[in-house]
Scaffold this motif. Structure first.
Motif, PDB file in Angstrom:
ATOM      1  N   GLU A 161      19.103  25.502  -8.798  1.00  0.00           N
ATOM      2  CA  GLU A 161      19.598  24.405  -7.969  1.00  0.00           C
ATOM      3  C   GLU A 161      18.583  23.269  -7.892  1.00  0.00           C
ATOM      4  OE1 GLU A 161      22.631  23.972  -6.630  1.00  0.00           O
ATOM      5  OE2 GLU A 161      23.161  25.782  -7.768  1.00  0.00           O
ATOM      6  N   HIS A 162      17.315  23.633  -7.806  1.00  0.00           N
ATOM      7  CA  HIS A 162      16.263  22.615  -7.748  1.00  0.00           C
ATOM      8  C   HIS A 162      16.208  21.829  -9.057  1.00  0.00           C
ATOM      9  CE1 HIS A 162      12.629  20.822  -6.077  1.00  0.00           C
ATOM     10  NE2 HIS A 162      12.024  21.008  -7.240  1.00  0.00           N
ATOM     11  N   GLY A 163      16.292  22.539 -10.183  1.00  0.00           N
ATOM     12  CA  GLY A 163      16.272  21.871 -11.484  1.00  0.00           C
ATOM     13  C   GLY A 163      17.462  20.946 -11.680  1.00  0.00           C
ATOM     14  N   LYS A 164      18.630  21.382 -11.262  1.00  0.00           N
ATOM     15  CA  LYS A 164      19.835  20.553 -11.397  1.00  0.00           C
ATOM     16  C   LYS A 164      19.748  19.322 -10.511  1.00  0.00           C
ATOM     17  CE  LYS A 164      22.797  24.463 -12.700  1.00  0.00           C
ATOM     18  NZ  LYS A 164      23.894  25.361 -12.259  1.00  0.00           N
ATOM     19  N   ALA A 165      19.144  19.472  -9.335  1.00  0.00           N
ATOM     20  CA  ALA A 165      18.970  18.316  -8.456  1.00  0.00           C
ATOM     21  C   ALA A 165      18.035  17.286  -9.091  1.00  0.00           C
ATOM     22  CB  ALA A 165      18.430  18.765  -7.098  1.00  0.00           C
ATOM     23  N   LEU A 166      16.973  17.768  -9.710  1.00  0.00           N
ATOM     24  CA  LEU A 166      16.050  16.860 -10.406  1.00  0.00           C
ATOM     25  C   LEU A 166      16.753  16.159 -11.557  1.00  0.00           C
ATOM     26  CD1 LEU A 166      12.845  19.101 -10.536  1.00  0.00           C
ATOM     27  CD2 LEU A 166      13.202  17.089  -9.093  1.00  0.00           C
ATOM     28  N   GLN A 167      17.626  16.887 -12.240  1.00  0.00           N
ATOM     29  CA  GLN A 167      18.360  16.280 -13.358  1.00  0.00           C
ATOM     30  C   GLN A 167      19.316  15.202 -12.853  1.00  0.00           C
ATOM     31  OE1 GLN A 167      21.018  18.872 -15.739  1.00  0.00           O
ATOM     32  NE2 GLN A 167      19.768  18.278 -17.525  1.00  0.00           N
ATOM     33  N   ARG A 168      19.963  15.458 -11.732  1.00  0.00           N
ATOM     34  CA  ARG A 168      20.867  14.445 -11.159  1.00  0.00           C
ATOM     35  C   ARG A 168      20.110  13.198 -10.730  1.00  0.00           C
ATOM     36  NH1 ARG A 168      23.222  19.140  -8.809  1.00  0.00           N
ATOM     37  NH2 ARG A 168      22.064  18.770  -6.855  1.00  0.00           N
ATOM     38  N   LEU A 169      18.850  13.378 -10.338  1.00  0.00           N
ATOM     39  CA  LEU A 169      18.028  12.248  -9.917  1.00  0.00           C
ATOM     40  C   LEU A 169      17.432  11.494 -11.101  1.00  0.00           C
ATOM     41  CD1 LEU A 169      16.152  13.903  -6.902  1.00  0.00           C
ATOM     42  CD2 LEU A 169      17.896  12.101  -6.778  1.00  0.00           C
ATOM     43  N   GLY A 170      17.718  11.938 -12.306  1.00  0.00           N
ATOM     44  CA  GLY A 170      17.206  11.279 -13.489  1.00  0.00           C
ATOM     45  C   GLY A 170      15.771  11.641 -13.835  1.00  0.00           C
ATOM     46  N   MET A 171      15.243  12.708 -13.251  1.00  0.00           N
ATOM     47  CA  MET A 171      13.862  13.088 -13.499  1.00  0.00           C
ATOM     48  C   MET A 171      13.724  14.071 -14.657  1.00  0.00           C
ATOM     49  SD  MET A 171      12.626  13.424  -9.512  1.00  0.00           S
ATOM     50  CE  MET A 171      10.879  13.515  -9.917  1.00  0.00           C
ATOM     51  N   LEU A 172      14.875  14.492 -15.217  1.00  0.00           N
ATOM     52  CA  LEU A 172      14.894  15.384 -16.374  1.00  0.00           C
ATOM     53  C   LEU A 172      15.923  14.861 -17.365  1.00  0.00           C
ATOM     54  CD1 LEU A 172      14.886  18.869 -14.566  1.00  0.00           C
ATOM     55  CD2 LEU A 172      12.945  17.775 -15.710  1.00  0.00           C
ATOM     56  N   PRO A 173      15.765  15.191 -18.648  1.00  0.00           N
ATOM     57  CA  PRO A 173      16.766  14.767 -19.634  1.00  0.00           C
ATOM     58  C   PRO A 173      18.159  15.219 -19.222  1.00  0.00           C
ATOM     59  CG  PRO A 173      14.839  15.655 -20.736  1.00  0.00           C
ATOM     60  CD  PRO A 173      14.649  15.912 -19.275  1.00  0.00           C
ATOM     61  N   PRO A 174      19.144  14.351 -19.265  1.00  0.00           N
ATOM     62  CA  PRO A 174      20.467  14.679 -18.720  1.00  0.00           C
ATOM     63  C   PRO A 174      21.315  15.575 -19.609  1.00  0.00           C
ATOM     64  CG  PRO A 174      20.483  12.481 -19.654  1.00  0.00           C
ATOM     65  CD  PRO A 174      19.064  12.962 -19.749  1.00  0.00           C
ATOM     66  N   ASP A 175      20.967  15.700 -20.873  1.00  0.00           N
ATOM     67  CA  ASP A 175      21.850  16.367 -21.822  1.00  0.00           C
ATOM     68  C   ASP A 175      21.408  17.775 -22.190  1.00  0.00           C
ATOM     69  OD1 ASP A 175      19.585  15.372 -22.984  1.00  0.00           O
ATOM     70  OD2 ASP A 175      20.549  14.819 -24.885  1.00  0.00           O
ATOM     71  N   LEU A 176      20.414  18.340 -21.500  1.00  0.00           N
ATOM     72  CA  LEU A 176      19.928  19.673 -21.838  1.00  0.00           C
ATOM     73  C   LEU A 176      20.326  20.687 -20.766  1.00  0.00           C
ATOM     74  CD1 LEU A 176      16.326  18.983 -23.207  1.00  0.00           C
ATOM     75  CD2 LEU A 176      18.454  19.298 -24.486  1.00  0.00           C
ATOM     76  N   PRO A 177      20.745  21.888 -21.179  1.00  0.00           N
ATOM     77  CA  PRO A 177      21.076  22.935 -20.204  1.00  0.00           C
ATOM     78  C   PRO A 177      19.834  23.345 -19.415  1.00  0.00           C
ATOM     79  CG  PRO A 177      21.881  23.494 -22.401  1.00  0.00           C
ATOM     80  CD  PRO A 177      20.969  22.336 -22.568  1.00  0.00           C
ATOM     81  N   ILE A 178      20.026  23.685 -18.152  1.00  0.00           N
ATOM     82  CA  ILE A 178      18.921  24.120 -17.291  1.00  0.00           C
ATOM     83  C   ILE A 178      19.042  25.620 -17.047  1.00  0.00           C
ATOM     84  CG2 ILE A 178      17.924  23.968 -14.987  1.00  0.00           C
ATOM     85  CD1 ILE A 178      18.450  21.061 -14.987  1.00  0.00           C
ATOM     86  N   LEU A 179      17.964  26.322 -17.327  1.00  0.00           N
ATOM     87  CA  LEU A 179      17.851  27.759 -17.089  1.00  0.00           C
ATOM     88  C   LEU A 179      16.730  27.989 -16.076  1.00  0.00           C
ATOM     89  CD1 LEU A 179      17.910  28.956 -20.827  1.00  0.00           C
ATOM     90  CD2 LEU A 179      19.864  28.405 -19.349  1.00  0.00           C
ATOM     91  N   SER A 180      16.531  29.235 -15.698  1.00  0.00           N
ATOM     92  CA  SER A 180      15.457  29.566 -14.760  1.00  0.00           C
ATOM     93  C   SER A 180      14.847  30.905 -15.148  1.00  0.00           C
ATOM     94  CB  SER A 180      15.984  29.635 -13.327  1.00  0.00           C
ATOM     95  OG  SER A 180      14.956  30.040 -12.439  1.00  0.00           O
ATOM     96  N   ALA A 181      13.537  31.038 -14.875  1.00  0.00           N
ATOM     97  CA  ALA A 181      12.826  32.287 -15.143  1.00  0.00           C
ATOM     98  C   ALA A 181      12.076  32.719 -13.891  1.00  0.00           C
ATOM     99  CB  ALA A 181      11.850  32.097 -16.303  1.00  0.00           C
ATOM    100  N   ALA A 182      12.243  33.977 -13.521  1.00  0.00           N
ATOM    101  CA  ALA A 182      11.535  34.529 -12.367  1.00  0.00           C
ATOM    102  C   ALA A 182      11.282  36.013 -12.614  1.00  0.00           C
ATOM    103  CB  ALA A 182      12.345  34.332 -11.083  1.00  0.00           C
ATOM    104  N   ALA A 183      10.304  36.553 -11.899  1.00  0.00           N
ATOM    105  CA  ALA A 183       9.901  37.944 -12.095  1.00  0.00           C
ATOM    106  C   ALA A 183       9.775  38.640 -10.748  1.00  0.00           C
ATOM    107  CB  ALA A 183       8.566  38.000 -12.846  1.00  0.00           C
TER     108      ALA A 183
END
Length: 683
Positions: free
Chosen positions: A429-451
């Motif tokens: 959700e945080h990554g998608k919010a950054l993408q909506r704000l134009g802070m990340l490339p708009p055309d790339l899928p967003i994934l997440s990694a956690a352990a």
């Protein structure tokens, strides 16, 4: 208690006697560069030949703000750790040997919730009072403290304000302020300004001038040099705090530079305090994280107090087969050495026996002891931190969300579960919010990694197990214990698969038709290096050999354990591109994952992952005021071969057994000798 004794010879050059004055962290001038001046004390050559002095070195390490034997996650007392218990051992060790030096080896102020509470206070908190952890060490009259890597987790200003209250010497010989960004980062000797011209972040070393009593009751002046080191990886793990501001040197290089200076300045005995563990290298790489084995070969070191790996030395089986290491006696290339675990669960003691030689003293014998906790406690520690402890408890009880399912990670390496899933969902959700704000490339899928973090690494009770009901701030910190910050990397499909291949090292290679049960997990890979990726689907097949070794080096290009890797149902191609939300530790090279060395990072955020998780859980509480019941997202699968007979160790509590009963392929067998539960995993 483990006690070992052996003869240890060291030839020391003739030395002059001086006393290095104490300075605070980040002193404006390099007061550690002092002129040598002869002492008025008689030299050892003038004392009787039968003179022998016992010098006791006492070490704690990796306390991680655990001043009390108290588990802030379960909110229960625990006598198996905590400085209040270690302090009782310290008192006994001092009483047995009045000639002593008490030293802490770093990772001191971060870890337990008490440390997080202090870091969350307004900036003027430390201007008005001493950090409770530092106040505790002051109360116990520590002599020296070395910086560890986690000292930098809250930034340089916080670190300096914290250490300003220290009544003991703070040291580190391989970290300096950078005068310009070009002179920051990892530095080699001879690169940029000379090391002697740099402003140290802490004293590189200190020489403690002590009056020590010999076996006949006579007093002698002995100059004890103590030099500290920390992992150069702080420049990756804490880049947001240190980039362009700090320079680090290789530990071995720094030792070779400063130890001759210490000898010239009059040090009779030199004690190395590396916040680093033991690791064998075919060819030692500069800036290695675990450099103690190599430091032991630097001339002039008489004893080593080490840490960082959270293990016991001597005694831990991990060190049995290392060349040059005596894991029974406690010697590394002939140098007495000790590592007393973590959280204060042991105390390290080295006794050095000194005899006069020329104008100096030499170590003629030594004894290494690891002392386990006895159940005693020092009541003064609790008094020192009482106010901060009470405030921490109140802070942790902040209610956030009514969760209608328990959150348990007992079997996080066997299949998807909710604790890691919540972290991944928050990061997505945080990554998608950054993408909506134009802070990340708009055309790339967003994934997440956690352990999974609290996953048995510190004992059979060390698992995240949160019952259904009110989720509090304490539960959020249970699920994510480190103050890592958000970073986002851009990777290709083949790099994504390699990421998962590195995670899959956590498994042993399983036999196709096993004749007897075999362990599924290797035991050599920490749970925090088992990343689960969200936003894709995949299978892990551990009957194939691992693709990478522990350093992230390719073993065989044909080796694969990751199969059926898909995004939105389509097989991922080698040149597909993705953005993966992760943390600064992983993005900066932590765990030696291939392609993750900082070069693929496209976003470095100011937010801690825990804060992102906290915001996500708070939003869920607002969205679901009557309670939230999440479903496990089955996006990855562990595929065992037909005929496999495997088991894992996990918690043995009733909640762990209940979790196993709810899984169709996990069967409880019983407890092992360490108190862990043993579970059969059915193919």
């Amino acid at each position: 208690m483990q006690t070992h004794r052996n003869s240890h010879q060291a030839l020391l050059a003739s030395k002059l006697r001086v006393d290095v004055p104490k300075t605070l962290l980040a002193a404006a001038c390099a007061s550690w560069l002092v002129a040598c001046a002869p002492s008025s004390q008689p030299s050892p050559a003038a004392v009787p030949a039968d003179t022998r002095i016992q010098l006791r070195l006492i070490e704690t390490t990796d306390l991680h703000a655990h001043m009390l034997g108290y588990d802030y996650f379960t909110q229960q007392g625990d006598s198996s750790f905590g400085l209040e218990h270690t302090a009782a051992l310290i008192a006994h060790a001092r009483a047995e040997s009045p000639n002593n030096l008490l030293i802490d080896n770093g990772d001191l102020i971060q870890g337990a919730a008490l440390g997080d509470w202090v870091a969350a206070q307004p900036s003027d908190y430390l201007a008005q009072q001493v950090h409770p952890v530092i106040a505790t060490l002051n109360q116990l009259q520590y002599d020296v403290a070395n910086l560890g890597n986690h000292e930098f987790d809250f930034g340089l200003d916080f670190l300096n304000a914290t250490m300003a209250g220290a009544e003991f010497d703070v040291i580190s010989a391989n970290v300096f302020y950078a005068d310009t960004p070009e002179h920051a980062g990892r530095q080699r000797l001879g690169q940029g300004p000379a090391i002697s011209e740099r402003r140290p972040l802490a004293q590189p070393y200190v020489i403690k001038r002590r009056q020590l009593t010999d076996s006949q009751g006579r007093e002698h002046t002995v100059n004890i040099g103590v030099i500290g080191f920390l992992p150069p990886q702080i420049m990756n793990w804490n880049a947001r705090h240190l980039r362009d501001q700090v320079a680090v040197y290789d530990m071995v290089d720094a030792a070779r530079h400063f130890i001759p200076q210490m000898q010239q300045a009059g040090a009779d005995i030199i004690v190395a305090v590396p916040h680093a563990g033991l690791q064998l290298f075919d060819d030692y790489p500069q800036f290695a994280e675990q450099a103690t084995l190599q430091l032991a070969q630097v001339d002039g070191i008489d004893a080593i107090l080490f840490g960082h790996q959270h293990n016991i030395f001597p005694g831990d089986a991990r060190y049995d087969d290392l060349p040059g290491v005596d894991n029974q006696g406690g010697y590394i290339h002939g140098v007495p050495a000790v590592q007393p675990g973590y959280w204060g669960n042991h105390l390290g003691v080295i006794d050095l026996y000194l005899e006069p030689q020329g104008r100096g003293w030499q170590v003629v014998d030594s004894q290494v002891t690891v002392k386990a906790l006895s159940g005693e406690r020092d009541a003064t520690v609790k008094e020192v931190v009482a106010e901060a402890h009470a405030s921490t408890l109140e802070w942790l009880q902040t209610p956030l969300l009514n969760m209608q399912r328990p959150l348990r990670n007992y079997f996080a390496q066997v299949g998807p579960e909710l604790t890691v899933q919540l972290v991944n969902q928050a990061q997505l959700e945080h990554g998608k919010a950054l993408q909506r704000l134009g802070m990340l490339p708009p055309d790339l899928p967003i994934l997440s990694a956690a352990a999974p973090f609290r996953n048995g690494g510190q004992g059979p009770e060390h698992y995240t197990s949160i019952e259904a009901g009110e989720i509090t701030l304490a539960n959020v910190k249970d699920m994510y214990v480190f103050p890592n910050t958000i970073q986002i990397v851009k990777v290709t499909g083949i790099q994504l698969r390699d990421w998962l291949e590195m995670s899959a090292r956590i498994y042993n290679q399983i036999q196709m038709q096993a004749t007897s049960p075999e362990p599924l997990l290797s035991g050599e890979v920490a749970s925090f290096n088992f990343d689960v990726l969200a936003g894709i689907t995949y299978e892990l097949q551990p009957h194939y050999p691992a693709r990478f070794d522990s350093q992230g080096e390719l073993v065989n290009r044909r080796n694969h354990r990751v199969y059926n890797l898909r995004y939105q149902g389509e097989l991922i191609r080698a040149d597909d591109e993705f953005l993966v939300v992760t943390n600064n530790y992983r993005a900066g090279g932590g765990g030696n994952f291939p392609h993750l060395d900082g070069s693929t990072t496209v976003y470095e955020g100011p937010h801690e992952v825990r804060d992102v998780l906290l915001d996500y859980v708070t939003q869920l509480g607002q969205q679901y005021p009557n309670g939230y019941r999440p479903e496990v997202i089955e996006n990855w699968y562990l595929v065992l071969p037909r005929g496999a007979q495997v088991y894992i160790h996990s918690g043995a509590s009733s909640s762990a057994q209940q979790e196993a009963r709810q899984q169709r392929d996990i069967e409880y067998i019983g407890r092992d000798e360490r108190g862990y539960g043993r579970y059969r995993i059915l193919p």
